[in-house]
Write an enzyme that holds these catalytic residues in place. Structure first.
Site, PDB file in Angstrom:
ATOM      1  N   ASP A 107      28.101 -47.672 -11.472  1.00  0.00           N
ATOM      2  CA  ASP A 107      27.356 -46.577 -10.765  1.00  0.00           C
ATOM      3  C   ASP A 107      28.561 -45.571 -10.515  1.00  0.00           C
ATOM      4  OD1 ASP A 107      25.583 -45.089  -9.091  1.00  0.00           O
ATOM      5  OD2 ASP A 107      24.686 -47.052  -8.726  1.00  0.00           O
TER       6      ASP A 107
ATOM      7  N   ASP B 190      25.013 -41.221 -10.366  1.00  0.00           N
ATOM      8  CA  ASP B 190      24.256 -41.307  -9.046  1.00  0.00           C
ATOM      9  C   ASP B 190      23.876 -39.542  -8.733  1.00  0.00           C
ATOM     10  OD1 ASP B 190      23.415 -42.574  -6.551  1.00  0.00           O
ATOM     11  OD2 ASP B 190      24.858 -41.090  -5.606  1.00  0.00           O
TER      12      ASP B 190
ATOM     13  N   GLU C 119      20.697 -40.060 -12.639  1.00  0.00           N
ATOM     14  CA  GLU C 119      19.418 -40.026 -11.428  1.00  0.00           C
ATOM     15  C   GLU C 119      19.117 -38.646 -11.118  1.00  0.00           C
ATOM     16  OE1 GLU C 119      18.686 -41.687  -7.057  1.00  0.00           O
ATOM     17  OE2 GLU C 119      20.547 -40.616  -7.347  1.00  0.00           O
TER      18      GLU C 119
ATOM     19  N   HIS D 227      17.082 -50.041  -5.965  1.00  0.00           N
ATOM     20  CA  HIS D 227      17.704 -50.282  -4.921  1.00  0.00           C
ATOM     21  C   HIS D 227      17.038 -49.370  -3.520  1.00  0.00           C
ATOM     22  CE1 HIS D 227      20.064 -47.264  -6.286  1.00  0.00           C
ATOM     23  NE2 HIS D 227      20.689 -47.218  -5.056  1.00  0.00           N
ATOM     24  N   ASP D 228      16.334 -48.241  -3.957  1.00  0.00           N
ATOM     25  CA  ASP D 228      16.079 -47.079  -2.911  1.00  0.00           C
ATOM     26  C   ASP D 228      14.510 -47.289  -3.080  1.00  0.00           C
ATOM     27  OD1 ASP D 228      18.472 -46.123  -3.038  1.00  0.00           O
ATOM     28  OD2 ASP D 228      18.265 -44.693  -4.638  1.00  0.00           O
TER      29      ASP D 228
HETATM   30  C1  GLC Z   1      21.414 -42.096  -4.725  1.00  0.00           C
HETATM   31  C2  GLC Z   1      21.308 -43.538  -4.496  1.00  0.00           C
HETATM   32  C3  GLC Z   1      20.944 -44.046  -3.182  1.00  0.00           C
HETATM   33  C4  GLC Z   1      22.293 -43.380  -2.273  1.00  0.00           C
HETATM   34  C5  GLC Z   1      22.177 -41.714  -2.676  1.00  0.00           C
HETATM   35  C6  GLC Z   1      23.438 -41.144  -2.154  1.00  0.00           C
HETATM   36  O1  GLC Z   1      19.828 -41.723  -4.634  1.00  0.00           O
HETATM   37  O2  GLC Z   1      20.727 -44.300  -5.462  1.00  0.00           O
HETATM   38  O3  GLC Z   1      21.122 -45.247  -2.641  1.00  0.00           O
HETATM   39  O4  GLC Z   1      21.859 -43.272  -0.928  1.00  0.00           O
HETATM   40  O5  GLC Z   1      22.251 -41.471  -4.014  1.00  0.00           O
HETATM   41  O6  GLC Z   1      24.610 -41.702  -2.890  1.00  0.00           O
END
Ligand code: GLC
Ligand code: CA
Length: 563
Positions: free
Chosen positions: A98, A199, A256, A331-332
């Site tokens: 990540d 991310d 993402e 995980h979100d």
């Molecule tokens: C992304 C991650 C999440 C995190 C955010 C800030 O959305 O998937 O878990 O809280 O970024 O890094």
């Protein structure tokens, strides 16, 4: 279409905190992951994406990094990481990291220096502004509630953070930031990692001059997506990163990127763009939010026609021009079986149906840990059992604004990120075999029934169904590269499509509910005969012309012209 290993791969996402604890401190760790590599290999996956394992004070479970070149103490050491990478590679498994480069931790040395004085050389590594009219520099709302701005007394200015105040955003206008990030990325690639999940990458560039967002409803803060998402300059930065670093390595990248449709996604992943291989889109994740993106906690039922529309759009627009990253959970997000299936009576059937969906779309499938055994949302009774900062902030803010507790808890049961963060359920012993100690977050109460040990024993388990699906995908290129075509677009219960590649054609039929719709073979396929490859039910007769589908029944057929 260009063939690539990452198109043919199945990815498995590990949330290290909750995967496997090796030393009894209640926290998952790298040795824990190493001990489960054979399990993952047996499942048939090819690539492991590990959520952040870097040094972090853990305000956002590792997404607040204080040293990009060190491993979080609770997770182990750099030697453990090297061992994990070597052991994975030995088994033919790849590992992607990540990459969190929109922000760092406020304990990162860059930020400690940056905040120390106005003329510190690192001052400009972050986004600092003077206040406006006695308040923050603009009205943007943080992802985790409240302003994106935090006042810092030392220099009497505010810094910007899209996430928690412990996650200050890096300033990508600064050449030194870019250079330092590039060096760090190269360092990991030279270690031998096989790629990155980037991310929050859509947000690294903010609108020039950081203007206020329109605020027709006079809210205290506004979710100003369009002012910090998918802006043109992101593409310049990603192309540069690719040109200078990434292209030299045989890796995969997935970004993402919330807030975009497939046409816009092609700006990141179009074959000729040289930016990223894939992006995670969010459109299907917003189907059960009353107000789309900003209203994650305002619940609304999702419906199948919308899901078909969204997924079909992504399937068709990206075909031959880009490549999809398919996921139903991470995980979100809440657990897929609780969200899109049925986590009661039809847990097994619906989890297998969703697996069929995930593994037969065009694109690379991402399985989230526990999805392969049908893990469910835990529905903790008390807010004190939740750990996630987003959930806790929401709870507090909702209580303050007078929302009834029942409504708040209902939303949390459905949407909290902790739904998918409870410990992996390995067996029916203490703490589901995740730890010999006290887990950092409670184990789901159903672990005695839902666990890996059970699943391995039971030939008809969700786990074994995943294995078969993965295997099927490996055997048939058409399930990887085949063109998707939606059938019966208006059927409210059945999701049906074909995948066609050269001489091969497949037909996938899924009943998304516990009703019993009748499937009739569409005219256009009536000249074909069909061989059943896989189903989540026992099928007596394979004749396709008229079938009453059972609750959450799914079937994969191979089509052939009749001799
Ligand atoms: C992304 C991650 C999440 C995190 C955010 C800030 O959305 O998937 O878990 O809280 O970024 O890094
Ligand atoms: Ca541990």
């Amino acid at each position: 279409m260009k063939k690539k290993w990452w198109k043919e791969s199945v990815v498995y996402q590990i949330y290290p905190l909750s995967f496997k604890d090796s030393n009894g401190d209640g926290i998952g760790d790298l040795q824990g992951i190493i001990s489960k590599l054979d399990y993952l290999k047996d499942l048939g996956i090819d690539v492991i994406w590990i959520c952040p394992i870097y040094q972090s004070p853990n305000h956002d479970n590792g997404y607040d990094i204080s040293d990009y070149r060190a491993i979080m103490k609770q997770f182990g050491t750099m030697e453990d990481f090297d061992e994990l990478l070597a052991q994975a590679h030995e088994r033919g498994l790849k590992i992607i990291m990540d990459l969190v480069i929109n922000h760092t931790s406020d304990e990162h040395p860059w930020f400690i220096e940056s905040r120390s004085s106005l003329d510190n050389p690192k001052r400009d590594y972050y986004i600092w502004r003077k206040g406006k009219n006695g308040g923050p520099p603009n009205n943007w709302e943080s992802y985790f509630s409240g302003s994106v701005w935090e006042y810092d007394e030392t220099t009497e200015e505010y810094y910007l953070h899209l996430y928690t105040k412990n996650q200050p955003d890096l300033n990508w206008e600064n050449e030194n930031v870019i250079r330092d990030v590039e060096e760090m990325v190269r360092w990991w690639l030279d270690k031998g990692v096989d790629g990155f999940r980037m991310d929050a990458i859509a947000h690294i560039v903010k609108a020039e001059n950081l203007p206020d967002a329109p605020n027709p409803n006079n809210l205290p803060y506004v979710r100003a997506y369009s002012l910090f998402s998918n802006l043109e300059k992101v593409h310049t930065l990603l192309r540069d990163l690719n040109d200078k670093v990434l292209y030299k390595y045989d890796i995969m990248t997935v970004g993402e990127t919330s807030g975009l449709g497939p046409e816009q996604a092609l700006n990141y992943i179009g074959n000729e763009r040289h930016e990223l291989n894939m992006v995670f889109q969010f459109e299907h994740m917003l189907l059960d939010s009353a107000t789309g993106g900003t209203g994650k906690w305002e619940l609304t039922p999702w419906n199948l026609l919308d899901l078909k529309n969204i997924m079909s759009k992504w399937q068709t627009v990206l075909h031959e021009k880009g490549w999809n990253a398919n996921y139903l959970c991470n995980h979100d997000q809440p657990r897929s079986v609780s969200r899109f299936g049925n986590d009661g009576k039809y847990r097994k059937e619906s989890a297998k149906m969703l697996a069929t969906f995930l593994l037969t779309l065009e694109g690379t499938p991402y399985i989230y840990q526990g999805e392969e055994i049908g893990m469910t949302n835990p529905q903790f009774q008390s807010i004190h059992e939740y750990r996630d900062i987003e959930t806790l902030n929401y709870y507090q803010q909702a209580v303050e604004s007078g929302t009834p507790i029942d409504t708040i808890m209902e939303a949390i049961w459905k949407k909290s990120r902790d739904n998918s963060r409870t410990p992996m359920q390995w067996d029916d012993s203490h703490a589901a075999g995740f730890t010999t100690g006290t887990p950092w977050i409670k184990v789901n109460a159903n672990y005695q029934e839902v666990n890996v040990q059970e699943a391995l024993k039971d030939e008809n388990s969700i786990y074994h169904y995943y294995r078969k699906l993965i295997d099927l995908r490996k055997k048939h290129e058409g399930l990887v590269y085949g063109e998707y075509k939606l059938l019966l677009p208006l059927d409210p219960d059945l999701y049906v499509y074909t995948r066609k590649y050269e001489e091969e054609e497949f037909l996938i039929i899924m009943n998304f509910f516990d009703r019993t719709p009748v499937f009739r073979l569409p005219e256009e396929l009536s000249s074909l005969s069909a061989e059943l490859l896989l189903s989540n039910y026992h099928v007596e007769k394979e004749d396709l012309h008229e079938i009453t589908f059972r609750a959450y029944e799914a079937r994969v057929y191979k089509l052939k012209s009749r001799e």
